[in-house]
Design a protein around this motif. Sequence first.
Motif, PDB file in Angstrom:
ATOM      1  N   GLY A  75     -44.511  -4.854  77.433  1.00 19.82           N
ATOM      2  CA  GLY A  75     -43.074  -4.637  77.532  1.00 19.82           C
ATOM      3  C   GLY A  75     -42.278  -5.922  77.577  1.00 19.82           C
ATOM      4  O   GLY A  75     -41.233  -6.039  76.929  1.00 19.82           O
ATOM      5  N   ILE A  76     -42.764  -6.895  78.324  1.00 23.92           N
ATOM      6  CA  ILE A  76     -42.014  -8.144  78.483  1.00 23.92           C
ATOM      7  C   ILE A  76     -41.980  -8.939  77.179  1.00 23.92           C
ATOM      8  O   ILE A  76     -40.933  -9.469  76.782  1.00 23.92           O
ATOM      9  CB  ILE A  76     -42.604  -8.968  79.640  1.00 23.92           C
ATOM     10  CG1 ILE A  76     -42.357  -8.232  80.964  1.00 23.92           C
ATOM     11  CG2 ILE A  76     -41.997 -10.370  79.676  1.00 23.92           C
ATOM     12  CD1 ILE A  76     -42.975  -8.901  82.168  1.00 23.92           C
ATOM     13  N   VAL A  77     -43.106  -9.018  76.487  1.00 24.79           N
ATOM     14  CA  VAL A  77     -43.137  -9.734  75.207  1.00 24.79           C
ATOM     15  C   VAL A  77     -42.254  -9.035  74.179  1.00 24.79           C
ATOM     16  O   VAL A  77     -41.525  -9.681  73.411  1.00 24.79           O
ATOM     17  CB  VAL A  77     -44.584  -9.863  74.690  1.00 24.79           C
ATOM     18  CG1 VAL A  77     -44.609 -10.354  73.245  1.00 24.79           C
ATOM     19  CG2 VAL A  77     -45.379 -10.814  75.568  1.00 24.79           C
ATOM     20  N   THR A  78     -42.288  -7.716  74.165  1.00 25.04           N
ATOM     21  CA  THR A  78     -41.446  -6.962  73.232  1.00 25.04           C
ATOM     22  C   THR A  78     -39.969  -7.200  73.522  1.00 25.04           C
ATOM     23  O   THR A  78     -39.171  -7.430  72.596  1.00 25.04           O
ATOM     24  CB  THR A  78     -41.767  -5.463  73.308  1.00 25.04           C
ATOM     25  OG1 THR A  78     -43.139  -5.257  72.975  1.00 25.04           O
ATOM     26  CG2 THR A  78     -40.896  -4.665  72.349  1.00 25.04           C
ATOM     27  N   ALA A  79     -39.589  -7.156  74.784  1.00 24.28           N
ATOM     28  CA  ALA A  79     -38.194  -7.396  75.157  1.00 24.28           C
ATOM     29  C   ALA A  79     -37.758  -8.803  74.758  1.00 24.28           C
ATOM     30  O   ALA A  79     -36.662  -9.002  74.216  1.00 24.28           O
ATOM     31  CB  ALA A  79     -38.011  -7.186  76.655  1.00 24.28           C
ATOM     32  N   ALA A  80     -38.608  -9.793  75.020  1.00 26.01           N
ATOM     33  CA  ALA A  80     -38.280 -11.184  74.678  1.00 26.01           C
ATOM     34  C   ALA A  80     -38.133 -11.349  73.167  1.00 26.01           C
ATOM     35  O   ALA A  80     -37.250 -12.077  72.692  1.00 26.01           O
ATOM     36  CB  ALA A  80     -39.351 -12.119  75.222  1.00 26.01           C
ATOM     37  N   THR A  81     -38.985 -10.673  72.405  1.00 22.62           N
ATOM     38  CA  THR A  81     -38.914 -10.761  70.949  1.00 22.62           C
ATOM     39  C   THR A  81     -37.628 -10.146  70.428  1.00 22.62           C
ATOM     40  O   THR A  81     -36.944 -10.726  69.564  1.00 22.62           O
ATOM     41  CB  THR A  81     -40.125 -10.050  70.316  1.00 22.62           C
ATOM     42  OG1 THR A  81     -41.328 -10.666  70.793  1.00 22.62           O
ATOM     43  CG2 THR A  81     -40.081 -10.149  68.801  1.00 22.62           C
ATOM     44  N   PHE A  82     -37.267  -8.973  70.933  1.00 22.50           N
ATOM     45  CA  PHE A  82     -36.005  -8.352  70.546  1.00 22.50           C
ATOM     46  C   PHE A  82     -34.822  -9.250  70.908  1.00 22.50           C
ATOM     47  O   PHE A  82     -33.891  -9.423  70.123  1.00 22.50           O
ATOM     48  CB  PHE A  82     -35.839  -6.999  71.235  1.00 22.50           C
ATOM     49  CG  PHE A  82     -36.632  -5.881  70.614  1.00 22.50           C
ATOM     50  CD1 PHE A  82     -36.968  -5.895  69.282  1.00 22.50           C
ATOM     51  CD2 PHE A  82     -37.026  -4.789  71.374  1.00 22.50           C
ATOM     52  CE1 PHE A  82     -37.697  -4.855  68.709  1.00 22.50           C
ATOM     53  CE2 PHE A  82     -37.750  -3.745  70.815  1.00 22.50           C
ATOM     54  CZ  PHE A  82     -38.081  -3.784  69.474  1.00 22.50           C
ATOM     55  N   GLY A  83     -34.853  -9.804  72.106  1.00 21.81           N
ATOM     56  CA  GLY A  83     -33.757 -10.654  72.551  1.00 21.81           C
ATOM     57  C   GLY A  83     -33.574 -11.863  71.651  1.00 21.81           C
ATOM     58  O   GLY A  83     -32.441 -12.223  71.290  1.00 21.81           O
ATOM     59  N   ALA A  84     -34.694 -12.491  71.272  1.00 22.95           N
ATOM     60  CA  ALA A  84     -34.620 -13.669  70.405  1.00 22.95           C
ATOM     61  C   ALA A  84     -34.118 -13.288  69.013  1.00 22.95           C
ATOM     62  O   ALA A  84     -33.299 -13.995  68.414  1.00 22.95           O
ATOM     63  CB  ALA A  84     -35.991 -14.329  70.322  1.00 22.95           C
ATOM     64  N   ALA A  85     -34.604 -12.168  68.496  1.00 19.10           N
ATOM     65  CA  ALA A  85     -34.217 -11.748  67.147  1.00 19.10           C
ATOM     66  C   ALA A  85     -32.741 -11.343  67.075  1.00 19.10           C
ATOM     67  O   ALA A  85     -32.060 -11.611  66.083  1.00 19.10           O
ATOM     68  CB  ALA A  85     -35.092 -10.583  66.697  1.00 19.10           C
ATOM     69  N   LEU A  86     -32.242 -10.701  68.127  1.00 16.66           N
ATOM     70  CA  LEU A  86     -30.870 -10.203  68.141  1.00 16.66           C
ATOM     71  C   LEU A  86     -29.872 -11.197  68.718  1.00 16.66           C
ATOM     72  O   LEU A  86     -28.663 -11.030  68.561  1.00 16.66           O
ATOM     73  CB  LEU A  86     -30.798  -8.906  68.952  1.00 16.66           C
ATOM     74  CG  LEU A  86     -31.619  -7.723  68.429  1.00 16.66           C
ATOM     75  CD1 LEU A  86     -31.612  -6.586  69.447  1.00 16.66           C
ATOM     76  CD2 LEU A  86     -31.089  -7.250  67.078  1.00 16.66           C
ATOM     77  N   GLY A  87     -30.387 -12.210  69.416  1.00 18.50           N
ATOM     78  CA  GLY A  87     -29.498 -13.168  70.073  1.00 18.50           C
ATOM     79  C   GLY A  87     -28.748 -12.569  71.242  1.00 18.50           C
ATOM     80  O   GLY A  87     -27.578 -12.900  71.475  1.00 18.50           O
TER      81      GLY A  87
END
Length: 222
Positions: A75-87
Amino acid sequence: MLLLALDTATPAVTVALHDGDKVIAESRQVDARRHGELLLPAVDRVLGEAGRKLDAVTDIVVGVGPGPYTGLRVGIVTAATFGAALGVPVRGLCSLDGLAYAAGQAGLEGEFVVATDARRKEVYWARYADARTRVTEPSVDRPGDLTEKLAGLTVVGAGAVLYADSFTDVRADMPEHQSAGALASLAAERLRTGGEFLPDQPLYLRRPDAQVPANYKVVTPK
């Protein structure tokens, strides 16, 4: 606001969308062994149900545990990836806080304890003055070691149900596993009031189950 919340700290793989006023879509599947397989399809399903696109998300909140190593990091890696991709910002919340908030939504009042299954015959737990106010740091202990310390207190969560003989007042009618809807609602409330969040870093509380053997020998060619 369009807040995407997700949590994989418990056996529940749970995702929700919150528009700042209410939860508009939510998914939860309880399967302790398939976090990585289930999470992204759950995100797609929730977005489709709400009729929204991922690029409309303005905030991400993720349950940071405590929880078992493998499931929690999905969950944490997925959230971080979404955050980076979406800014967009990624904010962490203690997963026990989400369960406490869910218990409050289900009608529980006053002081109580949340306990989840930590495996190894232990529980992750924390004590709450009410559904919004945690008064102890998250901990991991054997249930029998908590019997005297938590005597007389209501205890909720899967850990409480699993080790019911160790606690005085187990509320099996309260939520056992995490709800991203409750986590999202708590996050939206804190965003409105300027409440605090945690870094999007895991609260493991102990070392992972898989470790290099203590007597491991390194063999190199001569």
